[in-house]
Write a protein that holds these residues in place. Structure first.
Motif, PDB file in Angstrom:
ATOM      1  N   THR A   4       6.383   2.020  -6.820  1.00  0.00           N
ATOM      2  CA  THR A   4       5.387   1.228  -6.140  1.00  0.00           C
ATOM      3  C   THR A   4       4.814   0.454  -7.358  1.00  0.00           C
ATOM      4  N   SER A   5       3.795  -0.671  -6.658  1.00  0.00           N
ATOM      5  CA  SER A   5       3.078  -1.340  -7.625  1.00  0.00           C
ATOM      6  C   SER A   5       1.920  -0.655  -8.012  1.00  0.00           C
ATOM      7  N   LYS A   7      -3.928  -1.040  -4.662  1.00  0.00           N
ATOM      8  CA  LYS A   7      -5.138  -0.273  -4.047  1.00  0.00           C
ATOM      9  C   LYS A   7      -5.856  -1.105  -3.142  1.00  0.00           C
ATOM     10  N   ALA A  33       0.243  -6.981   3.066  1.00  0.00           N
ATOM     11  CA  ALA A  33      -1.134  -6.876   2.328  1.00  0.00           C
ATOM     12  C   ALA A  33      -1.060  -8.366   1.640  1.00  0.00           C
ATOM     13  N   ARG A  67       1.036  -1.260   0.069  1.00  0.00           N
ATOM     14  CA  ARG A  67       0.179  -0.067   0.012  1.00  0.00           C
ATOM     15  C   ARG A  67       0.825   1.253  -0.060  1.00  0.00           C
ATOM     16  N   ASN A  68       0.303   2.310  -0.168  1.00  0.00           N
ATOM     17  CA  ASN A  68       0.863   3.602  -0.313  1.00  0.00           C
ATOM     18  C   ASN A  68       2.007   3.943   0.772  1.00  0.00           C
ATOM     19  N   ARG A  86      -1.576  -5.621 -11.510  1.00  0.00           N
ATOM     20  CA  ARG A  86      -0.952  -4.398 -11.111  1.00  0.00           C
ATOM     21  C   ARG A  86       0.476  -4.424 -11.144  1.00  0.00           C
ATOM     22  N   GLU A  99      -6.891  -5.656  -2.716  1.00  0.00           N
ATOM     23  CA  GLU A  99      -6.689  -6.647  -1.795  1.00  0.00           C
ATOM     24  C   GLU A  99      -7.816  -7.572  -1.788  1.00  0.00           C
TER      25      GLU A  99
END
Lengths: 421, 510
Positions: A57-58, A61, A96, A33-34, A72, A65
């Motif tokens: 980053t991938s 979002k 995650a 995540r971010n 992505r 999840e």
């Protein structure tokens, strides 16, 4: 035992990041995540060379999840490959996606041949362990990528346990290279502080040298795979450790140490001491604390205690490695109290009780140093509020003068009026 | 009636604090190269309430990395205890651990408020945080709330909005409140913690007979947050979900001073900005109307406006005829007040495409051009210009001064054009009132009188031709980030993103 824990160390992801980002032509993709990406990017941007930060980053979002973020991630890998043309892309699979069971290794196989870069994926979920385990595992993951050439003779050494985002690390590395070169010892590869190709040539070395005990898993794997022997050396802080650094490496390679070089180095350090001897006399017996990673902090504490005569009241190991237990068992320690990966609140209580004048630590010790009105010498990871552009090392023979400067100036430049009784 | 004397705002900050903030201003955060994540936002709130403690329900990394404050990199979050989750907790749940951790955190840190912040790990394993918090509350002598990031939908920044909403929902909104009749709350962003800029507004409201209940955030305590419920009106800088909730649950009226709602009613561009003399008068009248103080307001506004205009007349004399280039987004009201000539408007739409529709982008352009016309400006509009186009226009239009952040000032300076950085002004001074126009006038006068920078060392290095504040490498990093994050992203529209004369991104425009 307490439940709450305010950690002095990071999670597995950051350990792996520190290893992989050390490879100069490797892009790191944070599959998470971010917040994880933002944290990783900031640590590298503020703590290392600003124009060579390679963290993407991938773009995972919340909806991924539920429906999976593999697609992505595949896009991110392709984009990294096309945009930056790296030799390697390292995918760090965060909490995650690890809990979701993302198949990053499957993705590795899927994209094989499609992208130009080597893909190295690993699970680094936060609950899986501390940063140092992530660092060790990441280094081990490189071993299958290494290429031994039977046609070329083995020569030189590999330095393992190097962390490019440690404060002054590049300067320390230059000094270690210089010291070795003066003894006609060459460096083959730095793990991780080389290009991907140089990393791949690691099996061509005669010996693996572990800095402060970091990189043991990798060294063991290389011994098994390529028959490369290994030794552990101290991080060369101060005169004694620098000599030991050279002697251990030369000894393992069955080479004679050029004692004339050591005499010249001692003479150089003697002049340094002469130039500031009154102040060096002045800091003798000063109560200090050292907060830092196992691979460096034990050696720093010994230098401060044994060579500068400082009174190391507290040594707090922020992050362990496989050699930590052995160091704990030292018969004649150079510190009064030892804390291993303590909770920050408990460490702060100990620092307060120790009544130290100086703390050798990281950026995150700034507030406690200020509260205790102690000076802070930034030397431990992460240093995010101090920069080093001058190329002066803290390690090796040449590091003695800069480290003494930092210590003495941190005391001399204090405004007494700001320090209450 | 000085709010400072009433202990409503703290004293002025030392200039070094602004320098400490600005030294990090070129680091591409705020949606340029990264997004903070909800934990950072929640940490901001915990940090802004001085006697509160964040408790991160997650593994060590979530606590260690979040010590870095991506909103204000100069401010570290030193206390970030966590529940130190491991794989066993992921399998069996960590509710019991959290319950014990809340009690321990209370015993160890003695906070007045514990803010439990969940992480991706706990969000995925599905711990019943509400149940744990309710149970733990009985064992501690402080407030306990929890923020999951799910309370406020897409209100941004999520972490900040969500924690404040949680605070309002779980603590502030209650039945037994002694009302402070005829009073208002002035709410600033918790990222700024500079209530000083509310000083004049508070003073004007006091002159109108409107009491100030609280000014947040500035050394704000948990008690202060609870006391917010006593006021009749919350005045906020921008949309805040928690203030909407307070209106719904507590009947505390809500007035946000920025936003396009007022403009949308009549398409009147003078309704856009709440700042400058005209904007401030309008907002003050609106607040007075809500509070039933129109009569008192009229004379207070007239008196203070006249005093400000008189000062401005003298101060702005030497700015007459100064031709400036301005990014769309900066309040034209203020520029009219200080008497400069807006000769070029730079409109960068690339960042807007992430949160604003194409129609809205066009509406912003129309409204700004119309407002310029009303004020007698005849600017040339440059939409996403290349560096060359921009400089050529500046030469042709004989621009004296470019409003640009320090990080790109060298680009103009080497061409002999002076720059003015209004980030500090926006952060610490820009608010409803008459003094900001005077302060801006002083900032512009100083900029015009400053010695020209002729050979900036920054010119030695290469900057990206499209994203002028970033090196080519970082421009690629930012480009990749946007490509991976946004469905609407088009590479073609990326050119010059956040480049020359760009509007500094902050929580108001992302």
């Amino acid at each position: 035992m307490s439940i709450i824990y305010d950690p002095l160390h990071d999670c597995k992801m950051v350990g792996a990041l520190r290893a992989m980002h050390g490879i100069s032509d490797c892009m790191v993709i944070i599959h998470g995540r971010n917040g994880c990406h933002c944290g990783a990017l900031l640590l590298q941007t503020l703590g290392s060379e600003q124009n060579s930060v390679r963290v993407l980053t991938s773009g995972l979002k919340a909806s991924d999840e539920v429906y999976s973020g593999e697609e992505r991630l595949a896009s991110a890998i392709r984009l990294a490959d096309q945009t930056f043309r790296p030799k390697a892309v390292s995918v760090l699979n965060c909490s995650a996606p690890v809990i979701m069971g993302e198949d990053v290794e499957g993705l590795e196989m899927l994209l094989e041949g499609e992208i130009g870069a080597e893909l190295i994926a690993m699970d680094v979920g936060g609950p899986e362990g501390p940063a140092w385990l992530g660092y060790e595992e990441a280094l081990s993951r490189l071993v299958p990528r290494m290429q031994a050439s039977e046609d070329e003779p083995r020569q030189g050494i590999n330095l393992l346990g190097f962390k490019a985002d440690d404060f002054c690390s590049r300067s320390d590395l230059s000094e270690m290279r210089r010291m070795l070169q003066d003894q006609n010892l060459s460096v083959n590869s730095i793990l991780c502080g080389s290009s991907y190709e140089e990393m791949q040539r690691a099996p061509q070395a005669e010996l693996n040298v572990l800095l402060g005990g970091d990189g043991l898993e990798c060294a063991k794997a290389m011994q098994e795979e390529f028959g490369t022997p290994y030794i552990s050396v101290p991080y060369p802080y101060g005169l004694k450790k620098s000599i030991k650094f050279i002697e251990l490496i030369a000894g393992a390679l069955e080479k004679e140490v050029d004692s004339q070089v050591l005499v010249r180095e001692k003479e150089r350090i003697k002049r340094t001491v002469e130039n500031a001897h009154m102040f060096i006399q002045g800091i003798y017996s000063t109560p200090v604390a050292v907060v830092g990673e196992s691979g460096r902090a034990f050696d720093l504490a010994e230098f401060l205690s044994d060579e500068l005569g400082m009174d190391v009241k507290l040594l707090a190991i922020s992050s362990c490695n496989f050699a930590t237990q052995e160091k704990i068992n030292t018969v004649d320690p150079h510190y009064q109290t030892l804390m291993i990966e303590p909770d920050r609140w408990e460490m702060n209580q100990a620092l307060k009780a120790a009544r130290v004048s100086l703390i050798f630590g990281s950026t995150f010790e700034k507030r406690i140093a200020s509260k205790l009105q102690a000076s802070l010498v930034r030397v431990s990871y992460p240093v995010l509020d101090h920069i080093s552009l001058s190329g002066l090392p803290f390690a090796g023979f040449s590091g003695i003068a800069p480290i003494c400067e930092s210590i003495i100036n941190s005391i001399l430049n204090r405004n007494k009026e700001e320090v209450s009784a | 009636m000085d709010p400072e004397e009433q202990d409503l705002v703290s004293r002025d900050e030392a200039p070094i604090l602004e320098t400490m903030r600005s030294i990090y201003s070129a680091v591409p955060m705020h949606h340029l190269g990264a997004i903070h994540g909800k934990i950072a936002g929640a940490m901001i709130v915990a940090n802004a309430i001085v006697d509160s403690l964040p408790l991160i329900h997650g593994p060590v990394g979530c606590a260690f990395q979040r010590k870095l404050n991506p909103f204000t990199l100069s401010s570290t979050f030193y206390d970030s205890p966590c529940t130190n989750l491991n794989n066993v907790d992921v399998v069996y749940g960590a509710e019991e651990k959290l319950g014990k951790a809340i009690v321990e955190a209370y015993e160890r840190y003695s906070p007045r408020l514990i803010i439990v912040i969940t992480t991706c790990t706990t969000d995925l394993i599905g711990d019943d945080i509400n149940a744990v918090v309710q149970k733990a509350k009985e064992k501690v002598g402080c407030g306990v709330i929890y923020s999951t990031g799910d309370f406020v939908g897409k209100s941004r920044p999520v972490g900040i909005q969500d924690s404040l909403y949680a605070l309002a929902d779980q603590m502030i909104c209650r039945e037994d409140v002694d009302r402070n009749e005829g009073s208002v709350n002035l709410i600033n962003s918790p990222t700024q913690r500079n209530a000083l800029k509310c000083r004049e507004m508070a003073s004007l409201l006091l002159q109108m007979g409107i009491k100030i209940n609280k000014i947040c955030f500035d050394q704000t305590t948990t008690r202060d947050m609870m006391d917010l419920a006593a006021a009749d009106l919350n005045i906020t800088g921008y949309r805040m979900s928690w203030a909407e909730l307070m209106k719904k649950k507590m009947n505390v009226e809500y007035c946000k001073i920025t936003g396009w709602d007022r403009y949308n009613k009549k398409k009147d561009p003078e309704m856009i900005s709440p700042y400058g003399i005209a904007g401030s008068c309008r907002v003050l009248e609106e607040i007075a109307r809500i509070m039933g103080r129109e009569g008192e307001a009229d004379s207070v506004i007239k008196k203070n406006r006249a005093a400000a205009e008189s000062r401005l007349e003298t101060l702005s004399r030497e700015l007459k005829g100064v031709r400036v280039a301005v990014p769309v987004g900066f309040s034209l009201n203020l520029l009219k007040d200080i008497g400069v000539d807006v000769a070029a408007l730079i409109y960068r739409t690339q960042t807007l495409t992430h949160g604003v529709t194409d129609r809205a982008i066009q509406e912003i352009e129309r409204a700004n051009l119309k407002l310029a016309e009303i004020y007698g400006f005849h600017p040339q509009l440059l939409v996403n210009p290349t560096p060359e186009e921009e400089l050529e226009t500046f030469r042709n239009r004989q621009i004296d001064l470019v409003m640009a952040p320090a990080k790109i000032a060298h680009f103009y300076n080497k061409e002999g054009i002076r720059t003015v950085d209004v980030n500090d002004f926006s952060q610490t001074k820009l608010n409803v009132g008459f003094l900001p126009s005077i302060d801006l006038c002083i900032v512009f006068r100083e900029a015009m009188g400053r010695v020209r920078v002729r050979s900036p060392l920054l010119d030695l290095m290469e900057f990206d031709s499209g994203i002028n504040n970033l090196s080519p490498h970082w421009a690629r990093v930012a480009l990749s980030f946007h490509h991976l994050r946004s469905r609407k992203f088009k590479q073609g529209s990326y050119y010059h993103f956040q480049g020359l004369a760009g509007v500094a991104l902050n929580e108001h425009n992302i």
